[in-house]
Design a protein around this motif. Structure first.
Motif, short mmCIF file in Angstrom:
data_model
loop_
_atom_site.label_atom_id
_atom_site.label_comp_id
_atom_site.label_asym_id
_atom_site.label_seq_id
_atom_site.Cartn_x
_atom_site.Cartn_y
_atom_site.Cartn_z
N SER A 16 44.52 40.20 44.24
CA SER A 16 44.72 41.64 44.29
C SER A 16 43.91 42.22 45.43
O SER A 16 43.17 41.51 46.11
CB SER A 16 44.27 42.25 42.97
OG SER A 16 42.89 42.02 42.82
N VAL A 60 40.55 39.85 43.39
CA VAL A 60 40.58 39.07 42.15
C VAL A 60 41.89 38.29 42.07
O VAL A 60 42.95 38.81 42.41
CB VAL A 60 40.42 39.99 40.92
CG1 VAL A 60 40.66 39.23 39.64
CG2 VAL A 60 39.04 40.61 40.94
N ARG A 61 41.77 37.05 41.63
CA ARG A 61 42.93 36.17 41.52
C ARG A 61 43.90 36.72 40.48
O ARG A 61 43.52 37.03 39.36
CB ARG A 61 42.41 34.80 41.09
CG ARG A 61 43.46 33.72 41.05
CD ARG A 61 42.83 32.43 40.56
NE ARG A 61 41.97 31.82 41.57
CZ ARG A 61 42.09 30.54 41.94
NH1 ARG A 61 43.01 29.77 41.41
NH2 ARG A 61 41.27 30.05 42.85
N PRO A 81 46.43 36.61 37.66
CA PRO A 81 46.65 35.56 36.67
C PRO A 81 48.04 34.95 36.80
O PRO A 81 49.01 35.69 37.02
CB PRO A 81 46.50 36.28 35.33
CG PRO A 81 46.02 37.64 35.62
CD PRO A 81 46.13 37.90 37.07
#
Lengths: 589, 210
Positions: A201, A205-206, A208
């Motif tokens: 994002s 942040v990865r 999901p």
């Protein structure tokens, strides 16, 4: 409202809808088909992060579970010079704080950043430090300098330093193996890097469920050596201490387990510290490997043991065979040998020939056997070929190069005699230890091993070396040889220097002339001692070799090393003291 | 309704046949059960509400999922930091437990190795070798010092060089230990040896240390 106007409206609406739909369709085709690839790649670049997953290199262990080589992460510190010069934390402020952790003067850091911007105002990438350790990395990160970037790199650390550094080897700056078992056992140790792609994002942040593993990473396996690191350290320390005291150029000590053929210590002086290879490169480049494997030498009198054992096995002599040994001995075909010191004619038994280390006596005994027979025994003892260890750059040794049609060297008369007492041929220190191991083990030569195996993650060991021995000489010939070597230890001139209370010791000394490189011999000697204990049931072989000890050029230089190392080995392994005395064999008649 | 159809009004004679003619003049009257089977508002509410609930739960789920992503991200960062701490401590432990470091420290504390090993044979109590006290400085390193390099030990201080504050903590225990061992072992050992020759059970008698 008439029917006509209603129809007109309907048609108009349909046309409008159709026009709108076709606009959408055209746009859709444009996006999904015509520009699909560019847009896709742009989108992927924006969100999708390819990442390499490190396959860690396996560790190297000694036989007691001590880590000798460990895989760790190191950190590269990079700066963005263009951001740095604009930042509130200027290069000057940052360099002051960074300097102690990077080990670079602050002025140099500032200069490199300013220079980079001067050369290219858009400069965005500059190495400030390569492979800094965790401690420094944590501290640098805590400085929170906004224009610094970090990347982790796999590296190798050797907690015990130079302990077994000669055997372990080392890796280069890109973690590529360069020497020792790091190189020769790379197939076991090497990991395979994997890769994955994930999307993240805007705030990093990865997302999901977005991770796609494109290639599975695989860690390397662990390598287990037969070396015992504590003993290895003791042997290296002892060897280095005496080698320096006696001014030797180099030295090798090999400790081998008799029943298994395992090398429990192989010490070289000097030894490389794999953490600091450059120090050795600058002083002694040959010490980057292990001279025990890579530096064959003319062994001298320690080799008489092999000649004697061969003659005993062939049934041509026994321990009491009479030899009249003059100072000088010549043969009809022109060979001429003499003993190291002038003496009158000695009436020696075979035991006495070994005790006095008489070249003339050994020559007469050796002539009882043909050169071909002796050569066959040498081959059976494993000479002239690399040992089973197959160490990097291991040498075969030299048994002659005038080969007959039947594959036997055509020694000239002088070399024929010289080869009986270890001149004119060469062996490595490990081969020499293996000769004594064979004799100590009732004539059964065990394959020499340095690597105990490659340990997979589930604990199973692969690449376990063969443990099948070969009978080289008969058990009785081997026993008689040991008995005679015990008499050398108890009656020879170094008897008081090599005795270990409680244990029967068997050994032979050697003081070999070293070639001067021009076909002759120099004034430099290779002094050596090889032996075993406890002689009643030999458990360990110790072979000591010092090259060119200027302060003491006799085998007496090797005696304290032999004794200290053998004592330590016996103590370390809780070897039961001998319950008997050495046999007393006549040396003269 | 049938009454209405027949009662034709004279003022609108044209429209009535026109209106009624194409439409059926009769209609099925729903009976009780059919009336009950008619869709009710309640159903609509249930459907709409459950749709709404579904959407809400999906929203909640996706919030939870992205919240989980943040948790994972945070935990991964923590894991990385802890892995670094483990590595740092592991490296420290490795270098401190290297034989070079142990030997240098042991000899700095005055421990030396006796180069004259003496053996006690358990079966008959015979002493093999001649016991000689080790001379000071007769350690493996001795006056020669450590000859096996280890770059990792550069800058690692000896235990004897540590500042007093750190050694003070260990001092009390160090002074207690010798007392305990001297109290327990020599008495027991001498008692046995004076009475009878050493009886061996194949093991070396170990002092009781607390």
């Amino acid at each position: 409202m008439t029917r006509r106007t209603a129809r007109g409206r309907l048609a108009l609406a349909a046309v409008l809808v159709l026009a709108l739909v076709s606009v959408f369709v055209v746009r859709l085709i444009d996006i999904q088909v015509v520009r699909a690839e560019t847009l896709n790649s742009q989108a992927v670049d924006k969100r999708s992060i390819p990442e390499e997953i490190l396959g860690m290199r396996g560790d190297i262990f000694d036989s007691t579970g001590v880590v000798l080589a460990d895989s760790v992460l190191r950190y590269d510190i990079t700066a963005s010079p263009k951001t740095a010069v604009e930042s509130a934390i200027t290069p000057e402020i940052a360099a002051e704080k960074l300097s102690p952790y990077l080990g670079v003067p602050a002025a140099d850091i500032v200069k490199s950043i300013r220079d980079a911007v001067a050369a290219d105002p858009e400069s965005d990438y500059l190495y400030l430090g390569k492979k800094v350790d965790v401690d420094a990395f944590e501290k640098i990160r805590a400085l929170e300098i906004p224009w610094l970037y970090y990347s982790s790199q796999p590296a190798r650390t050797y907690p015990n330093g130079a302990v077994a550094g000669n055997l372990i080897g080392f890796v280069g700056s890109a973690n590529e193996p360069q020497a020792g078992v790091e190189l020769s056992e790379d197939s076991c140790l090497a990991g395979v890097d994997g890769s994955e792609v994930y999307e993240r994002s805007e705030d990093g942040v990865r997302i999901p469920g977005s991770t796609v593993t494109t290639k599975q990473a695989q860690n390397g396996n662990d390598l287990v050596l037969t070396i015992e690191s504590d003993l290895q350290w003791y042997v290296q320390q002892t060897l280095a201490k005496y080698a320096q005291e006696y001014g030797a150029k180099w030295g090798v000590v090999v400790v081998q387990e008799v029943k298994t053929g395992r090398l429990v210590a192989v010490a070289d002086y000097p030894t490389v510290d794999p953490n600091d290879v450059d120090a050795t490169v600058n002083t002694d480049i040959s010490a980057l490997g292990s001279r025990a494997f890579t530096a064959p030498f003319e062994p001298g009198s320690t080799f008489k043991t092999l000649t004697t054992a061969s003659l005993l096995d062939a049934g041509l002599i026994d321990t009491g065979t009479h030899v009249t040994a003059p100072y000088r001995f010549t043969t009809a075909d022109g060979a001429d040998v003499n003993d190291s010191e002038s003496h009158g004619t000695w009436n020696l038994t075979t035991t006495g020939v070994l005790k006095e280390s008489s070249n003339t006596g050994m020559s007469q005994l050796g002539l009882l056997m043909t050169a071909d027979q002796r050569y066959d025994y040498m081959k059976k003892f494993g000479l002239g070929e690399r040992t089973e260890v197959d160490f990097g750059a291991e040498e075969t040794g030299y048994l002659g190069d005038d080969w007959d049609e039947d594959g036997v060297p055509d020694w000239d008369p002088q070399t024929n005699l010289a080869s009986m007492f270890g001149q004119g041929i060469t062996v490595t220190a490990v081969q020499m230890a293996s000769i004594y191991q064979t004799i100590a083990n009732g004539g059964v030569r065990m394959p020499v091993s340095l690597v105990a195996g490659c340990r997979l993650p589930d604990g199973t060991m692969t690449d376990v070396p063969s443990s099948e021995g070969t009978q080289v000489i008969s058990p009785s010939a081997a026993r008689s040889t040991v008995d005679m070597l015990e008499n050398v230890a108890t009656k020879g001139w170094l008897a008081s220097k090599v005795s270990i209370p409680g244990y029967r010791v068997a050994m032979k000394t050697g003081t070999a002339q070293q070639p001067d490189g021009n076909g002759g011999y120099s004034k430099s000697y290779l002094v050596s001692m090889a032996g075993m204990a406890p002689a009643d049931d030999p458990q360990y072989v110790v072979s000591v070799n010092l090259s060119g000890p200027v302060n003491m050029n006799t085998s007496a230089a090797t005696a304290p090393i032999f004794r200290d190392v053998m004592t330590q080995v016996l103590k370390d392994h809780r070897v039961v003291p001998s319950g008997s005395l050495s046999p007393d064999l006549p040396t003269n008649f | 309704m049938s009454n209405l159809a027949t009662a034709t009004l004279p003022i609108q004679p044209l429209r009535i046949p026109r209106r009624t003619a194409p439409e059926p003049s009769i209609e099925v009257v729903a009976n009780r059960s059919q009336r009950r089977a008619r869709p009710k508002v309640a159903y609509a509410i249930v459907v709409v509400a459950s749709l709404g609930g579904l959407m809400l739960s999906q929203l909640a789920l996706s919030i939870a999922l992205s919240d989980g992503a943040y948790t994972i991200d945070r935990l991964e960062v923590t894991q990385k930091e802890q892995a670094r701490a483990v590595q740092l401590l592991g490296e420290d432990l490795g270098r401190l437990s290297s034989p070079q470091n142990l030997a240098v420290n042991a000899e700095a504390l005055g421990m030396v190795q006796n180069a004259n090993p003496v053996w006690l044979r358990m079966s008959d109590g015979a002493v093999i070798g001649s016991p000689t006290a080790a001379a000071g400085g007769a350690g493996v390193l001795g006056t020669a010092g450590s000859k096996v390099a280890n770059q990792l030990l550069a800058g690692v201080p000896l235990v004897t060089q540590l500042p007093p504050a750190e050694t003070a903590e260990t001092a009390p225990t160090a002074s207690v230990a010798p007392e305990a061992s001297t109290g327990a072992t020599p008495g027991a050992a001498t008692g046995e040896t004076t009475d009878a020759p050493l009886a061996s059970d194949g093991r070396v008698p170990a002092p009781t240390t607390r």
